[in-house]
Structures are given as C-alpha cells and as structure tokens.
Design an enzyme around this catalytic site. Sequence first.
Site, PDB file in Angstrom:
ATOM      1  N   ASP A  14      -9.590  11.761   5.845  1.00 36.96           N
ATOM      2  CA  ASP A  14      -9.228  11.150   4.560  1.00 36.96           C
ATOM      3  C   ASP A  14      -9.933   9.802   4.403  1.00 36.96           C
ATOM      4  OD1 ASP A  14      -8.063  10.919   2.098  1.00 36.96           O
ATOM      5  OD2 ASP A  14      -6.107  10.269   2.836  1.00 36.96           O
ATOM      6  N   LYS A  39       4.153   0.257   8.307  1.00 34.20           N
ATOM      7  CA  LYS A  39       4.034   1.539   7.613  1.00 34.20           C
ATOM      8  C   LYS A  39       5.249   2.399   7.906  1.00 34.20           C
ATOM      9  CE  LYS A  39       0.851   5.123   6.343  1.00 34.20           C
ATOM     10  NZ  LYS A  39      -0.556   5.460   6.236  1.00 34.20           N
ATOM     11  N   GLY A  51       0.826  -1.202   0.000  1.00 37.36           N
ATOM     12  CA  GLY A  51       0.000   0.000   0.000  1.00 37.36           C
ATOM     13  C   GLY A  51       0.854   1.243   0.000  1.00 37.36           C
TER      14      GLY A  51
END
Length: 800
Positions: free
Chosen positions: A634, A542, A521
């Site tokens: 978001d 991440k 991602g």
Amino acid sequence: MSAPFLFICLSLVLSFSFSSSTLYRMRKGSSLCVEKSGDVLISANRVFSAGFYPVGNNAYCFGIWYSRALYDGSHTLVWMANRDQPVNGRLSKLSLLKTGNLILEDAGHLTLWATDTTSASWVQLQLYNTGNLVLHTLEGKILWRSFDSPTDTLLPQQLLTKDTILVSSKSQNSYSSGFYKLYFDDDNILHLSFDGLETSSVYWPKPWLRPWETGRSAYNNCRTAVLDSYGHFNSSDDMQFSSVDLGVGSKRRLTIDADGNVRLYSIDERRRAWIVSWQAISNPCIVHGVCGANSLCTYAAETGRRCKCLPGHKMKNHTDWSYGCEPDFNFSCKNDDAVFIKFPHVEFYGYDIGFFPNQTLEWCEERCLQDCNCKGIQYKFDDFPNRGYYLCYTKAQLINGQHSLGFKNPMYIKFPRANLFSNDKTVQEFQLDCSRQVTAQLNRTYKKKQENVTVKFMLWFACGCGGVEIIGFLFVLYVLYKNSEGSNAIEKGYLHITIGFKRFTYAELKKASLNFSVEIGRGGSGVVYKGILSDNRVAAIKRLSEANQGEVEFLAEVSTIGRLNHMNLTETWGYCAEGKHRLLVYEYMEHGSLAENLTSNSLDWKKRFEIALGIAKGLAYLHEECLEWVLHCDVKPQNILLGSNYQPKVADFGLSKLLNRGGIDNSYFSRIRGTRGYMAPEWVFNLPITSKVDVYSYGIVMLEMITGRSPAGVHPMDDNGVMEQRRLATWVREKVHGATGNAPWIEEIIDCSMDGEYDKDQIELLVKVALQCADQEDRDARPTMSKVVEALLGHESDDF
C-alpha cells in the site's frame, strides 16, 4: 607421520630454503615445484614466505606463512590457495603461464586452482612485505592478489569487505574449511556465524540485541574493516578494538579459530609464541555448535569448556563433539508415555516452535505433549517493568545448550516415562536436591545394621552437598543482583518481541492521547492520534481497527516490526495488547504525510528528489536487506511521512504480509490490498504477487510528485480500476514520446508550483525511472528497488 616429526622436517626444509634461495619474484613461463625445497617466494623484509606447505601425509597446500619458526619448529600459515584440495607431493607445481594466468596443478595433470587472469604485457608474481601475494604488470596494474581472497586470517592493512569472508579451519590439526565464518551480512554488521551440516545461526554480536545495543551501526554502505599497522581494528559498523601492545613493529594477525572465536594475536619474539591480545568472545560456550545437539556446554576459567550429553543420550562421534548426541531410547508420541525432567540453570538458544506469554507451566507442558516435534520447554519469569508473568517457549531442537548458574530459569526436557528411572544418576549431575531425589529399589544382601549406617551416611552427605550448593546458589544470585547488566543481557535472549519496546497499558495511551482526541491520520488499518508520553516524547498512536486479532498473533507481528530498522522506515516505540485493544506507538513526524505537503505546495524540487531517493531506500530494505521479506502492498503519499528536516519515512510497513524469501504463495493474499490509483494490475487480474507491486506503486507516487496530479485526476475516472491506474503514467508517457526539440515536455508535466525552479537532468532521470517502475504490460520489466536506488545515487554522484 607424527605432528612433531612433521614440524621438525618442515623447519629443516624451510631453513634450507631460506639459506639457499633468494627468490623474490616469479615471471612468466616459470614455475614453483613441490619437490624443490628451494622453490619459495620470500618478501623483501624476509618476514613472509610463499610456497608448498605440508598439511598431511603426502599432501601440500600452496600458502603463505611467517618465515621465522615458532618455539616448537612450526610455522604459522596465513593464507592458502587450495586449503580443501591438497596436491600430491610429486609433480605438483604452481605455474605462471605466458598468457598471464597463474595456475596450481596436482601431479602435473589436474588444475585445482587458478587466478583466471590474462595479460599480453610483462607480468610477475611478487610477495609484498605485508604478506600480500600480488600478480601485477610492469606498469603496476594489479591483476590478482591474495588479500582479496583470505582464508582464516586477516593481516595488518588487509581489508575485510562485503565480498570477502574469513572461514575457520576444521580443527587444530586440519587446515580444511570449518564451520565458522566472519563476514558482513546484509544488515551491514560484522557477524560471526555457525554454518554446520544441518543447522546454521549467528551468535556474535548477540542476535537478540539491536545493532545500537551492541555498539554497532547498520547505517553504512561500504562494509569494510581493517586492522592497521598500529594494532587498531576499525569497522564501518563502528566495531572497534585495539591490541594491548599498540605500536608499529609488532607482528599481528586476526584469525577466526577452529573453536569459532575471533582472536587478535601478537608475536612474543623472545618466547617465539603467539599471545592473544584481544578476543571477540570471553565465554566459549556462547559459540554455537560447539557441543552439538542434545548436549550441554559448561565453562569455568579453571577447567575450560566441557561438553556433556543429556541424560539418556550418547555421543554420535566420540572424536568430535560437534556431531552432538543422540537419544539412547525410543520415543512414542503418546502423551501418557512422556514426562518432563527439570534442569535448573540450563538454556537452549533458538529453534523455538512457539512463544506463549502469560501461561502456566502445566499449560506449557500440555502444549508440548500435544506436539510430537516438541523436545522440551524453556519456562521463564519475565520481570520486565510493567509485566510480571511467565513466558513459555516450546523447542523443536535442543541445540546450543548451556549450563550456567547465570541462567535463573529452568529447562524442562521431555523424556519417555519408561526411561526416567534408569537415567536418574545423569539427571542428578545437574541438580542435587535432597527433597527431590529419585531412587530405585535395590537388592541388598548385607545386614540391616550396616544398611542403616550406610543410608545415614549417604543421606547426610547428600544433604551436606545440597546445602553447599544452595549457599553457592544464593551467593551467585546476590552477585547477579548486584550486577544487573550481566543478568539483563542473559534475559534479553528470550525477549523476542519486547526488546527495544515498551508495553504500554491502555490507560497510559488513553491519557497520553487525551482520550484519543487529536486525530492526525486515518487509514484502512486504523486511526492515528497524536499523544505525549510520560517521558514527554511526542508520539503517533495508532489504534488498529481489526481488534479481533489474538494477542499471540499480534505480538508476533510486533516482533517482526522490531526487527525492521532503517533510517527511511518509521520507528516503533511500543505497543499495547490489552483485552481487545491493539495499539502501536510510533515516532511523531513533524511535517505529516507526503500527501499533505503535495497539496500545500511546501516542497521544492530538491526536497522532492531527496524524498524519492529516501522512499526507494526504505522499500529496497524491506524487499532485499532485512531478515524478513516484507511487501508493503500500500505504497501511497499518505503512507510516506516527513520528519523535521523533511526526511521521508515509509509507514504502515509492519501491517503488510511477510513471505519467505524462497517462494511466493498467493494464498497469503485473500483479498485485494492497496489503494485505488496506486495498485498494480496484478491485484485485479489475480496474478502472483511479488515485490513488483510495490515498485509499481512507487512509480505512480513519483509521477504524482513530479506532476502534482493525483492518479485519478488526469482524466475522468473509469469504471475499471486498472484503467484508472494507467491514466497518469499513460499521460506522462505520451507527453515524453510525443515531444520534439530539447525536452519541452518537462514544462508540460512539471508541477506548476515549481515555478521553473528545478533540475532538468534530475527530472529526466526520475521520469525515466518512474515510467519504468509503472510499466503496466510487463511486470518483469520493472526494476527492483535496489536498482532504483543505484540509478538515483548514480545521478547524485555526477554532481560531485
């Protein structure tokens, strides 16, 4: 009037009332008068009585109590209508009006309390065998009952719900409302809290632990608890316990006492006394507010709980420790005028100004000296695995203080230098160390020989006491070492950011992700890689792109993420803050993002509707249920991840802005946030940013799930980003409003991959909700996410 005399008089009055009255119910137009001793309602089993109960000199409350007196002649109140507004001993009465309203009048003039009920039919007030005072009609319809408005006691079969609270009495001699509460908080957990005049805080279960670490579960919606007739207590958050005298027949009550502890009592019929058969807290010093500010609480089983002012402080109110202590000196803000005194085995929970890991004591003291609001520092060694440095907490207030050998680390409190020596004797009450005695020069008039003998004796005596204390201290350390669970629980009080997380090294995550080679991602905040941790768990790692963030700020953000816990939010397992590297470790979601699944046509209608409901629940938690107010900013299909059973989880919520619930400050948002196509118009037109921006984005995502079209794909892209955002919603709205007949618009907008396999009613509902969420003109017309959840759940309930 003395308390014993009051109890004797009350016992005689109540005994007379029992022998001269058989009043089991009260009908319309009748009253109970405070001056008539026989005006008492009695339950059919004669266990409970209801009437006017004396709570002071010429002061009465209408309440319910156990009929049979205790060994000292007193009775146990279990409910009061007017606990904070007693009525006069003359002309006061409880009346059941012909309108069906039950009112309590003070001296025949002022109405202090009422049920605010109305009924044209026959109504009566009756005291049930359970102790429940019920106002009901002849047909059995309940208009009002005392079980729905408890005071400080829960009786067997009485429900504690999200709408009810138990509030302690002010003291053992005062029945008015006190400072302690037992209630279900917004996290669905049963809590005990202190709500004082100046401060308030939760102290049970331990606030630094996550629900599952205390045996609780936040995954429930009913928020109910009950003590059954057998002595079992069951709560919807999995809180359970049982009385030691299990079985039917015993008289029991669950009461939040004036000292802030919740106890289950059982009656000893032979001794006519209440026996504690369970209590929530074993160490009473854990209860917040018991000793007030600037004081320390100590507890020993032999002597009980004791409060003591800090050196240089005096009690504010010599009759009540809850007022705490106040400094008996003046304090300037000059660094040279202040020094720190070390208090071993002392902690003050909460009210931190800041948290600074891996700092020296000198740095921490200097930080506190530069802040006029800093009262002291808690300095502790963090021996958590893979760490091994000191943590510094600067304190704005010295509240919830405890002195216990269980605390291995000291507290450093700031004092004016001029008062240091005048208060040396109070400092030594907490520390007796021969090597660090603080002495002052005294004027002596005795002979030198006598002085030497006295000094030697005092020196040997002090050293002997110090030796005994050192031996005791080493013994306690050994016990604590052997019983690591107890010490760990204390240590966790300071792990604001690390509880439930593992602090990974950069090398660990680099190895787990095969040198960050498997990308799964990518977004504006960083790139996500797949990795396998050392314990064989598959994780999403991440790597944040904004590596210029300081470690303290990053750890504060991780702390916020750790406090967010919901089944529809991605779970965070750990983090890395090493040099310029900032990484977060999440659970791995097997089916990837919603965006990937929409393009692959792998979602049938049932899965899509469940995903819509799950996303709404996750956003509702962020907006309204968690301790922080979190705006995602978001919301888009790429930030909705799907687990092995396609359970949706909102991701990237921890990187959004946190706002106080009390207001909105647009200065927090220095730039437009979100993704083109899903952004609310507030961003473009510089309007105040509220939770309605997430609601708007949610509506667009829902329309995309229904139609299979992206927000930019219905019409050509305009130069104006706002116009582009309206395209999908406008197109669907035109189809809905322009349709004729029995909803032919569904076939025109539904994703063709559905191939006719869908629920028509669910689509109509979801389109209606989505269009209302994506309202372009009036943001106030958009519903809250909790309302969206209610609407979708309401539809689900119709199917059963």
